[in-house]
Design a protein around this motif. Structure first.
Motif, PDB file in Angstrom:
ATOM      1  N   GLU A   1       0.843  -1.268   0.006  1.00  0.00           N
ATOM      2  CA  GLU A   1       0.157   0.078  -0.066  1.00  0.00           C
ATOM      3  C   GLU A   1       0.986   1.100  -0.013  1.00  0.00           C
ATOM      4  OE1 GLU A   1      -3.311   0.558  -0.463  1.00  0.00           O
ATOM      5  OE2 GLU A   1      -3.331  -1.536  -1.017  1.00  0.00           O
TER       6      GLU A   1
ATOM      7  N   ARG B   1       0.068  -1.059   9.531  1.00  0.00           N
ATOM      8  CA  ARG B   1       0.344   0.063   8.755  1.00  0.00           C
ATOM      9  C   ARG B   1       0.425   1.212   9.709  1.00  0.00           C
ATOM     10  NH1 ARG B   1      -4.345  -0.253   3.884  1.00  0.00           N
ATOM     11  NH2 ARG B   1      -3.840  -2.274   3.563  1.00  0.00           N
TER      12      ARG B   1
ATOM     13  N   GLU C   1       0.137   4.170  10.760  1.00  0.00           N
ATOM     14  CA  GLU C   1      -0.645   5.397  10.213  1.00  0.00           C
ATOM     15  C   GLU C   1      -0.338   6.325  11.231  1.00  0.00           C
ATOM     16  OE1 GLU C   1      -2.941   5.287   7.834  1.00  0.00           O
ATOM     17  OE2 GLU C   1      -3.360   2.978   7.590  1.00  0.00           O
TER      18      GLU C   1
ATOM     19  N   ARG D   1     -11.132   5.802  12.336  1.00  0.00           N
ATOM     20  CA  ARG D   1     -10.954   4.616  11.728  1.00  0.00           C
ATOM     21  C   ARG D   1      -9.922   3.839  11.168  1.00  0.00           C
ATOM     22  NH1 ARG D   1     -13.025   5.830   5.571  1.00  0.00           N
ATOM     23  NH2 ARG D   1     -11.233   6.753   4.609  1.00  0.00           N
ATOM     24  N   HIS D   2      -8.649   4.460  12.013  1.00  0.00           N
ATOM     25  CA  HIS D   2      -7.419   3.728  11.498  1.00  0.00           C
ATOM     26  C   HIS D   2      -6.691   3.263  12.888  1.00  0.00           C
ATOM     27  CE1 HIS D   2      -7.537   6.201   7.878  1.00  0.00           C
ATOM     28  NE2 HIS D   2      -6.831   5.376   7.272  1.00  0.00           N
ATOM     29  N   LEU D   3      -6.136   2.044  12.728  1.00  0.00           N
ATOM     30  CA  LEU D   3      -5.674   1.246  13.506  1.00  0.00           C
ATOM     31  C   LEU D   3      -3.990   1.176  13.289  1.00  0.00           C
ATOM     32  CD1 LEU D   3      -8.011  -1.026  15.018  1.00  0.00           C
ATOM     33  CD2 LEU D   3      -7.327   0.853  16.275  1.00  0.00           C
TER      34      LEU D   3
ATOM     35  N   HIS E   1      -8.123  -7.843   9.099  1.00  0.00           N
ATOM     36  CA  HIS E   1      -8.121  -7.732   7.551  1.00  0.00           C
ATOM     37  C   HIS E   1      -8.720  -9.013   6.936  1.00  0.00           C
ATOM     38  CE1 HIS E   1      -6.064  -5.241   3.965  1.00  0.00           C
ATOM     39  NE2 HIS E   1      -7.187  -5.309   4.036  1.00  0.00           N
TER      40      HIS E   1
ATOM     41  N   ILE F   1     -14.787   0.793   3.830  1.00  0.00           N
ATOM     42  CA  ILE F   1     -14.868  -0.590   4.643  1.00  0.00           C
ATOM     43  C   ILE F   1     -14.238  -1.680   3.817  1.00  0.00           C
ATOM     44  CG2 ILE F   1     -16.410  -0.141   6.543  1.00  0.00           C
ATOM     45  CD1 ILE F   1     -18.553  -1.771   5.078  1.00  0.00           C
ATOM     46  N   ILE F   2     -14.172  -1.435   2.260  1.00  0.00           N
ATOM     47  CA  ILE F   2     -13.673  -2.629   1.579  1.00  0.00           C
ATOM     48  C   ILE F   2     -12.947  -1.640   0.222  1.00  0.00           C
ATOM     49  CG2 ILE F   2     -14.007  -4.075  -0.453  1.00  0.00           C
ATOM     50  CD1 ILE F   2     -16.510  -5.296   1.171  1.00  0.00           C
ATOM     51  N   GLY F   3     -11.674  -2.173   0.266  1.00  0.00           N
ATOM     52  CA  GLY F   3     -10.999  -1.809  -1.063  1.00  0.00           C
ATOM     53  C   GLY F   3     -10.615  -3.076  -1.893  1.00  0.00           C
TER      54      GLY F   3
ATOM     55  N   LEU G   1     -11.240  -6.315   3.378  1.00  0.00           N
ATOM     56  CA  LEU G   1     -12.271  -5.667   4.290  1.00  0.00           C
ATOM     57  C   LEU G   1     -11.807  -5.650   5.523  1.00  0.00           C
ATOM     58  CD1 LEU G   1     -15.355  -5.334   5.202  1.00  0.00           C
ATOM     59  CD2 LEU G   1     -15.472  -7.970   5.185  1.00  0.00           C
ATOM     60  N   GLY G   2     -11.934  -4.206   6.064  1.00  0.00           N
ATOM     61  CA  GLY G   2     -11.409  -4.056   7.586  1.00  0.00           C
ATOM     62  C   GLY G   2     -12.678  -4.245   8.446  1.00  0.00           C
TER      63      GLY G   2
ATOM     64  N   ARG H   1     -13.437  -2.098  11.316  1.00  0.00           N
ATOM     65  CA  ARG H   1     -14.457  -0.974  10.831  1.00  0.00           C
ATOM     66  C   ARG H   1     -15.736  -1.258  10.609  1.00  0.00           C
ATOM     67  NH1 ARG H   1     -11.070   2.440   6.089  1.00  0.00           N
ATOM     68  NH2 ARG H   1      -9.243   3.040   7.357  1.00  0.00           N
TER      69      ARG H   1
HETATM   70  P1  ATP Z   1      -7.984   4.378   4.014  1.00  0.00           P
HETATM   71  O1  ATP Z   1      -8.128   5.379   2.798  1.00  0.00           O
HETATM   72  O2  ATP Z   1      -8.999   4.498   4.942  1.00  0.00           O
HETATM   73  O3  ATP Z   1      -6.538   4.497   4.695  1.00  0.00           O
HETATM   74  P2  ATP Z   1      -6.914   2.377   2.508  1.00  0.00           P
HETATM   75  O4  ATP Z   1      -7.480   2.778   1.010  1.00  0.00           O
HETATM   76  O5  ATP Z   1      -5.552   2.482   2.911  1.00  0.00           O
HETATM   77  O6  ATP Z   1      -7.942   2.912   3.527  1.00  0.00           O
HETATM   78  P3  ATP Z   1      -7.152  -0.552   1.682  1.00  0.00           P
HETATM   79  O7  ATP Z   1      -5.574  -0.686   1.570  1.00  0.00           O
HETATM   80  O8  ATP Z   1      -8.040  -0.571   0.599  1.00  0.00           O
HETATM   81  O9  ATP Z   1      -7.543   0.869   2.598  1.00  0.00           O
HETATM   82  O10 ATP Z   1      -7.455  -1.612   2.505  1.00  0.00           O
HETATM   83  C1  ATP Z   1      -8.519  -2.712   2.518  1.00  0.00           C
HETATM   84  C2  ATP Z   1      -9.542  -2.236   3.788  1.00  0.00           C
HETATM   85  O11 ATP Z   1      -8.917  -2.486   5.105  1.00  0.00           O
HETATM   86  C3  ATP Z   1      -9.924  -0.851   4.014  1.00  0.00           C
HETATM   87  O12 ATP Z   1     -11.135  -0.516   3.101  1.00  0.00           O
HETATM   88  C4  ATP Z   1     -10.267  -0.563   5.324  1.00  0.00           C
HETATM   89  O13 ATP Z   1     -11.553  -1.221   5.796  1.00  0.00           O
HETATM   90  C5  ATP Z   1      -9.041  -1.577   5.948  1.00  0.00           C
HETATM   91  N1  ATP Z   1      -8.020  -0.542   6.743  1.00  0.00           N
HETATM   92  C6  ATP Z   1      -7.190  -0.105   5.788  1.00  0.00           C
HETATM   93  N2  ATP Z   1      -6.294   0.565   6.761  1.00  0.00           N
HETATM   94  C7  ATP Z   1      -6.856   0.384   7.809  1.00  0.00           C
HETATM   95  C8  ATP Z   1      -6.418   1.007   9.109  1.00  0.00           C
HETATM   96  N3  ATP Z   1      -5.342   1.744   9.262  1.00  0.00           N
HETATM   97  N4  ATP Z   1      -7.003   0.710  10.213  1.00  0.00           N
HETATM   98  C9  ATP Z   1      -8.295  -0.060  10.371  1.00  0.00           C
HETATM   99  N5  ATP Z   1      -8.693  -0.585   9.172  1.00  0.00           N
HETATM  100  C10 ATP Z   1      -8.067  -0.354   7.870  1.00  0.00           C
END
Ligand code: ATP
Ligand code: MG
Length: 463
Positions: free
Chosen positions: A196, A239, A241, A247-249, A254, A387-389, A433-434, A437
C-alpha cells in the motif's frame, strides 16, 4: 441473543466429550431464562454490585452470559459466610450455591443463597478502578484512563457486548467464504516489499537486514491463486498510520479474498454478499446486543436486505464539488471527503473506476479507458466511509512491468509477483475488508478503538 437451549446444548455436548472434568456447570443466562427455576445451582462468577444491611446482603453476580441478584441472609448462611460476602468487593470472584426463584425484580430471577465462597478476593487498598462514574464520563471507552485500564475495561458490559458482536462478525465472514468453497490460506507477516505504499510501512530489523510487517495478504495470496482459485483469510495487517482518526489502527484485522478468472463486478458481488451476510447474521444472533449498543435494528436490517448501488469515481467527484468540497480529479478520497459523501447515503455504495494515478501498480487499467483502473471501494453510509478496497489485478507480464516502472517502484522485491504473470497469468481480483471497521459501523460505535480489545495506534502499544 443469549439462547439458553443453545448454551445448554453446548454444555451437554461438552460434558459428553470431556466427561465430568468441567469446571462449571450452571450459567447465569440459563438461570435468568428460567431453565433452573426452584432448583439448586452453583453459580461461578464475579461480583458486579452489592449492597445490604447487617442481616441481608444483595449481590449482583455476573458471568459471561448475564447478571443475576443473589440474596444472602445472615441467619441462613451463617456468620463466617455472610461476613466474607459482605467484604467481597466489586470484581471479586465468587462461588455461590442457592435455589433459583422467579421474582418481579430486575433480571426476573433471584438466587436464595445457602452457601458461598470468595474464590479470588479484591484487596480493599486497590479497589477495582473502573467505577460507574468513570464509565459515564467515558464516551464509549475513549478516555485515556479507560485506555490505560483496557485490560480491566474488557469486563464491562459495553465491551463484553462488543466482543460478542465481534466474534459473531468473524464467524459470519468465515461461514460466508467456506459455504462458497473458498480455501482459507495464510500469508507471511514478515515481508520484503510494500503493498500500500512506503509511507505506512513498519520496518523491523531482521538478522542484519530489513524486513517489514505486512500491510496486506494480497500479493502472497495472488501467488496461491493459480493453485486454489478461490481463497480468503482473516489476519492482522500492519500500517504505520501517523494520524489518529476514528477509523485507523496500526494493527487491524483484515478479511481478504482473491478469485481467479474474476472481474471487478464479480468481486463486488462477494463484497456486497459478505457484508449483507454479516448484517443478517448479527440480526439473527445478536439483536439484543446491538440494541444494548444503541443500534437501531431497522438500520441493520436495511444493510442486510438492500442492494448496494454502484457509482463511478467521477460521479462522486461531481457530487463533492457540488457540495462545495475542494477536491480535484485524480486525488484518492480520504476520510474527510468520504464522510461528506456518505453522510446522506442510506446504504453502502460502491465507488468504482478510480483514476490510475490514484492507485498502486497492481490495480488493472480499464481496457476501455486506461486513465482509470478496474477497482472499487465500498463506502459505508452515515459518514463511516470505506470498509472495503478491491478490484481486478494487473495480470499480464507486460502490463505489470509497465505499471511498476511508471510508479518508480523497484522490481526486485516483486520478482515473485511478476512470476505469477510469467507462468500462466489469468485475470483475477479480490478485496480487503477492514473487520474492525465493519464491527464499528454495524454496531453504531463512534470510534474504531471501541471495536477491538487492545487498540494500537501511533501513541499506544500498552497495555
Ligand atoms: P484508508 O483510505 O481509509 O486509509 P485504504 O485505502 O488505505 O483505507 P485499503 O488499502 O484498501 O485501505 O485496505 C482495505 C481495507 O482495510 C480498507 O477498506 C479498510 O476497511 C481496512 N483498513 C485499511 N487501513 C486500515 C487501518 N489503518 N485501520 C483499520 N482498517 C484499515
Ligand atoms: Mg490507508
Amino acid at each position: 441473543m443469549y439462547m439458553p437451549s443453545n448454551r445448554g446444548f453446548i454444555t451437554d455436548g461438552l460434558r459428553r466429550s470431556i466427561g465430568d472434568t468441567m469446571g462449571k456447570e450452571y450459567w447465569i443466562g440459563d438461570v435468568t431464562a428460567g431453565s433452573h427455576d426452584a432448583k439448586e445451582v452453583v453459580l461461578k462468577g464475579w461480583v458486579h454490585r452489592a449492597r445490604g444491611s447487617n442481616k441481608i446482603w444483595f449481590i449482583v453476580v455476573r458471568d459471561s452470559t448475564g447478571h443475576v441478584q443473589c440474596v444472602a441472609k445472615r441467619d441462613v448462611v451463617g456468620e463466617e459466610c455472610f461476613e466474607s460476602l459482605r467484604n467481597a468487593l466489586i470484581e471479586s470472584s465468587v462461588e455461590i450455591t442457592g435455589v433459583v426463584e422467579p421474582t418481579d425484580r430486575e433480571h426476573g430471577h433471584e438466587v436464595q443463597v445457602s452457601s458461598a465462597t470468595v474464590v479470588g478476593p479484591v484487596n480493599p487498598d486497590r479497589p477495582f478502578p473502573i467505577t460507574e462514574s468513570a464509565m459515564e464520563d467515558s464516551d464509549g471507552g475513549e478516555t485515556e484512563f479507560l485506555l490505560d485500564n483496557r485490560h480491566l475495561y474488557l469486563r464491562t458490559s459495553r465491551m463484553t457486548t462488543m466482543l460478542k458482536i465481534r466474534s459473531t462478525v468473524f464467524g459470519a465472514i468465515h461461514s460466508y467464504f467456506r459455504d462458497r468453497d473458498f480455501t482459507e490460506y495464510q500469508a507471511p507477516n514478515f515481508v520484503a516489499g510494500a503493498v500500500e505504499g512506503g509511507s505506512t510501512l513498519f520496518e523491523v530489523p531482521y538478522f542484519g537486514k530489513k524486513a517489514y510487517l505486512t500491510q496486506s495478504w494480497q500479493l502472497y495470496a495472488e501467488a496461491a491463486m493459480p493453485a486454489l482459485e478461490r481463497l480468503y483469510t482473516m489476519a492482522p495487517s500492519f500500517r504505520a498510520e501517523k494520524s489518529r482518526t476514528r477509523r485507523h489502527l496500526t494493527e487491524f484485522w483484515h478479511a481478504e479474498m482473491e478469485v481467479a478468472w474474476a472481474s471487478n463486478d464479480e468481486v463486488m458481488e462477494h463484497g456486497e454478499g459478505v457484508v449483507r451476510h454479516v448484517a443478517s447474521t448479527l440480526l439473527e444472533e445478536m439483536s439484543e446486543e446491538l440494541e444494548e449498543m444503541g443500534r437501531d435494528l431497522s438500520m441493520v436490517a436495511r444493510f442486510a436486505e438492500s442492494e448496494y448501488p454502484r457509482m463511478r469515481y467521477d460521479e462522486a467527484i461531481e457530487i463533492l464539488q457540488s457540495k462545495g468540497v475542494e477536491v480535484e480529479w485524480g486525488q484518492d478520497l480520504d476520510y474527510s471527503k468520504e464522510k461528506i459523501l456518505t453522510s446522506d447515503f442510506e446504504v453502502p455504495h460502491f465507488l468504482t473506476h478510480y483514476p490510475r494515478v490514484a492507485k498502486p501498480f497492481y490495480h488493472r487499467p480499464d481496457p476501455e479507458d486506461p486513465k482509470y483502473v478496474l477497482c472499487h471501494d465500498l463506502l459505508a453510509p452515515e459518514g463511516y466511509g470505506e470498509i472495503i478496497g478491491g478490484g481486478e489485478r494487473t495480470w499480464s507480464e507486460e502490463e505489470i512491468l509497465e505499471r511498476i516502472d511508471e510508479e518508480g517502484t523497484p522490481r526486485d522485491p516483486y520478482e515473485f509477483y511478476i512470476d505469477i504473470r510469467r507462468y500462466g497469468g489469468v485475470p483475477h481480483g479480490g478485496f480487503g475488508l477492514g473487520v474492525d471497521r465493519l464491527c464499528t459501523w454495524l454496531s453504531g460505535a463512534e470510534h474504531i478503538r471501541e471495536a477491538i480489545p487492545f487498540p494500537r495506534d501511533s501513541r499506544r502499544v500498552t497495555p
